[in-house]
Design a protein around this motif. Structure first.
Motif, PDB file in Angstrom:
ATOM      1  N   GLY A   1      -2.379 -10.453   3.261  1.00 21.21           N
ATOM      2  CA  GLY A   1      -2.241 -10.052   1.858  1.00 21.21           C
ATOM      3  C   GLY A   1      -2.834  -8.684   1.594  1.00 21.21           C
ATOM      4  N   VAL A   2      -3.990  -8.405   2.211  1.00 25.49           N
ATOM      5  CA  VAL A   2      -4.630  -7.098   2.009  1.00 25.49           C
ATOM      6  C   VAL A   2      -3.760  -5.990   2.590  1.00 25.49           C
ATOM      7  CG1 VAL A   2      -6.600  -5.685   2.734  1.00 25.49           C
ATOM      8  CG2 VAL A   2      -6.970  -7.991   1.860  1.00 25.49           C
ATOM      9  N   ILE A   3      -3.273  -6.191   3.799  1.00 24.24           N
ATOM     10  CA  ILE A   3      -2.427  -5.169   4.430  1.00 24.24           C
ATOM     11  C   ILE A   3      -1.134  -4.988   3.652  1.00 24.24           C
ATOM     12  CG2 ILE A   3      -1.088  -4.645   6.510  1.00 24.24           C
ATOM     13  CD1 ILE A   3      -3.328  -6.011   8.108  1.00 24.24           C
ATOM     14  N   ARG A   4      -0.511  -6.099   3.279  1.00 24.70           N
ATOM     15  CA  ARG A   4       0.755  -6.018   2.540  1.00 24.70           C
ATOM     16  C   ARG A   4       0.551  -5.338   1.183  1.00 24.70           C
ATOM     17  NH1 ARG A   4       6.174  -7.755   3.744  1.00 24.70           N
ATOM     18  NH2 ARG A   4       7.191  -7.710   1.743  1.00 24.70           N
ATOM     19  N   GLY A   5      -0.567  -5.678   0.520  1.00 24.83           N
ATOM     20  CA  GLY A   5      -0.853  -5.061  -0.779  1.00 24.83           C
ATOM     21  C   GLY A   5      -1.106  -3.573  -0.660  1.00 24.83           C
ATOM     22  N   THR A   6      -1.845  -3.180   0.380  1.00 26.70           N
ATOM     23  CA  THR A   6      -2.118  -1.754   0.596  1.00 26.70           C
ATOM     24  C   THR A   6      -0.835  -0.990   0.863  1.00 26.70           C
ATOM     25  OG1 THR A   6      -4.253  -2.355   1.537  1.00 26.70           O
ATOM     26  CG2 THR A   6      -3.469  -0.134   1.955  1.00 26.70           C
ATOM     27  N   LEU A   7       0.033  -1.558   1.691  1.00 22.77           N
ATOM     28  CA  LEU A   7       1.316  -0.898   1.953  1.00 22.77           C
ATOM     29  C   LEU A   7       2.159  -0.795   0.694  1.00 22.77           C
ATOM     30  CD1 LEU A   7       2.288  -2.433   5.416  1.00 22.77           C
ATOM     31  CD2 LEU A   7       1.516  -0.118   4.917  1.00 22.77           C
ATOM     32  N   ALA A   8       2.116  -1.826  -0.141  1.00 16.08           N
ATOM     33  CA  ALA A   8       2.876  -1.780  -1.395  1.00 16.08           C
ATOM     34  C   ALA A   8       2.335  -0.688  -2.312  1.00 16.08           C
ATOM     35  CB  ALA A   8       2.816  -3.145  -2.085  1.00 16.08           C
ATOM     36  N   LEU A   9       1.004  -0.557  -2.359  1.00 13.84           N
ATOM     37  CA  LEU A   9       0.420   0.510  -3.189  1.00 13.84           C
ATOM     38  C   LEU A   9       0.811   1.892  -2.676  1.00 13.84           C
ATOM     39  CD1 LEU A   9      -3.159  -0.860  -3.918  1.00 13.84           C
ATOM     40  CD2 LEU A   9      -1.282  -0.553  -5.534  1.00 13.84           C
ATOM     41  N   PHE A  10       0.778   2.103  -1.366  1.00 10.31           N
ATOM     42  CA  PHE A  10       1.195   3.394  -0.810  1.00 10.31           C
ATOM     43  C   PHE A  10       2.669   3.673  -1.111  1.00 10.31           C
ATOM     44  CE2 PHE A  10      -2.569   3.305   2.038  1.00 10.31           C
ATOM     45  CZ  PHE A  10      -3.042   4.568   1.722  1.00 10.31           C
ATOM     46  N   LYS A  11       3.485   2.638  -1.074  1.00 12.81           N
ATOM     47  CA  LYS A  11       4.909   2.824  -1.365  1.00 12.81           C
ATOM     48  C   LYS A  11       5.115   3.236  -2.830  1.00 12.81           C
ATOM     49  CE  LYS A  11       9.170   0.479  -0.169  1.00 12.81           C
ATOM     50  NZ  LYS A  11       9.754  -0.758   0.326  1.00 12.81           N
ATOM     51  N   ILE A  12       4.387   2.550  -3.717  1.00 15.09           N
ATOM     52  CA  ILE A  12       4.498   2.901  -5.144  1.00 15.09           C
ATOM     53  C   ILE A  12       3.984   4.319  -5.369  1.00 15.09           C
ATOM     54  CG2 ILE A  12       3.564   2.363  -7.429  1.00 15.09           C
ATOM     55  CD1 ILE A  12       3.613  -0.596  -6.591  1.00 15.09           C
ATOM     56  N   ALA A  13       2.862   4.660  -4.739  1.00 20.35           N
ATOM     57  CA  ALA A  13       2.293   6.004  -4.922  1.00 20.35           C
ATOM     58  C   ALA A  13       3.241   7.067  -4.387  1.00 20.35           C
ATOM     59  CB  ALA A  13       0.945   6.093  -4.220  1.00 20.35           C
ATOM     60  N   SER A  14       3.895   6.803  -3.255  1.00 25.09           N
ATOM     61  CA  SER A  14       4.817   7.811  -2.712  1.00 25.09           C
ATOM     62  C   SER A  14       6.017   7.994  -3.633  1.00 25.09           C
ATOM     63  CB  SER A  14       5.276   7.404  -1.312  1.00 25.09           C
ATOM     64  OG  SER A  14       6.097   6.255  -1.368  1.00 25.09           O
ATOM     65  N   ARG A  15       6.483   6.923  -4.260  1.00 24.62           N
ATOM     66  CA  ARG A  15       7.602   7.063  -5.212  1.00 24.62           C
ATOM     67  C   ARG A  15       7.179   7.838  -6.457  1.00 24.62           C
ATOM     68  NH1 ARG A  15      10.458   1.109  -4.958  1.00 24.62           N
ATOM     69  NH2 ARG A  15      11.320   1.347  -2.886  1.00 24.62           N
ATOM     70  N   VAL A  16       5.959   7.576  -6.929  1.00 26.20           N
ATOM     71  CA  VAL A  16       5.476   8.285  -8.118  1.00 26.20           C
ATOM     72  C   VAL A  16       5.344   9.767  -7.826  1.00 26.20           C
ATOM     73  CG1 VAL A  16       3.444   8.575  -9.620  1.00 26.20           C
ATOM     74  CG2 VAL A  16       4.344   6.288  -9.158  1.00 26.20           C
ATOM     75  N   PHE A  17       4.729  10.088  -6.658  1.00 22.52           N
ATOM     76  CA  PHE A  17       4.532  11.498  -6.340  1.00 22.52           C
ATOM     77  C   PHE A  17       5.837  12.209  -6.029  1.00 22.52           C
ATOM     78  CE2 PHE A  17       0.080  10.170  -5.362  1.00 22.52           C
ATOM     79  CZ  PHE A  17      -0.513  10.922  -6.380  1.00 22.52           C
ATOM     80  N   SER A  18       6.792  11.502  -5.411  1.00 21.48           N
ATOM     81  CA  SER A  18       8.074  12.140  -5.131  1.00 21.48           C
ATOM     82  C   SER A  18       8.863  12.352  -6.419  1.00 21.48           C
ATOM     83  CB  SER A  18       8.883  11.319  -4.121  1.00 21.48           C
ATOM     84  OG  SER A  18       9.271  10.091  -4.708  1.00 21.48           O
ATOM     85  N   ALA A  19       8.703  11.444  -7.361  1.00 21.72           N
ATOM     86  CA  ALA A  19       9.393  11.617  -8.660  1.00 21.72           C
ATOM     87  C   ALA A  19       8.774  12.758  -9.444  1.00 21.72           C
ATOM     88  CB  ALA A  19       9.323  10.318  -9.469  1.00 21.72           C
ATOM     89  N   ALA A  20       7.481  12.997  -9.242  1.00 24.62           N
ATOM     90  CA  ALA A  20       6.798  14.084  -9.953  1.00 24.62           C
ATOM     91  C   ALA A  20       7.078  15.443  -9.314  1.00 24.62           C
ATOM     92  CB  ALA A  20       5.287  13.823  -9.977  1.00 24.62           C
ATOM     93  N   GLY A  21       7.695  15.444  -8.159  1.00 24.57           N
ATOM     94  CA  GLY A  21       8.043  16.705  -7.507  1.00 24.57           C
ATOM     95  C   GLY A  21       6.965  17.229  -6.593  1.00 24.57           C
ATOM     96  N   ALA A  22       6.039  16.382  -6.237  1.00 29.53           N
ATOM     97  CA  ALA A  22       4.942  16.855  -5.390  1.00 29.53           C
ATOM     98  C   ALA A  22       5.343  16.851  -3.935  1.00 29.53           C
ATOM     99  CB  ALA A  22       3.713  15.965  -5.583  1.00 29.53           C
TER     100      ALA A  22
END
Length: 99
Positions: free
Chosen positions: A78-99
């Motif tokens: 659960g910890v590993i899966r949750g961490t990967l999910a957070l990184f995935k969400i963060a990468s989508r947010v940053f890519s949408a922001a143009g970073a």
């Protein structure tokens, strides 16, 4: 003889010669008696078996240890899966922001 009567007669001729396993005569009854007899034999054999308390304690301890390992594995997953999910969400947010 008409064609439909001929087809029905041929169908009946083939169905009476069906020798598939499910259609074997007496096979189901024989299998049922065999299973029942094996079950009764195993039941009678189990009635005479006594298990020492020390052996039961060992298996209880093993079951507890195994349960603890499974629970720890589930938490780690659960910890590993949750961490990967957070990184995935963060990468989508940053890519949408143009970073």
């Amino acid at each position: 003889m008409k064609q439909t009567q001929l087809a029905v007669a041929v169908g009946h001729a083939h169905s009476s010669e069906d020798t598939r396993v499910g259609k074997a005569r007496g096979a189901k009854l024989g299998a049922m008696f065999t299973v029942a007899a094996a079950g009764m034999t195993a039941g009678a054999a189990n009635a005479a078996i006594t298990v020492p308390p020390e052996l039961l304690e060992v298996f209880t301890d093993l079951a507890t240890a195994f349960g603890t390992l499974v629970a720890a594995g589930a938490v780690l997953f659960g910890v590993i899966r949750g961490t990967l999910a957070l990184f995935k969400i963060a990468s989508r947010v940053f890519s949408a922001a143009g970073a």
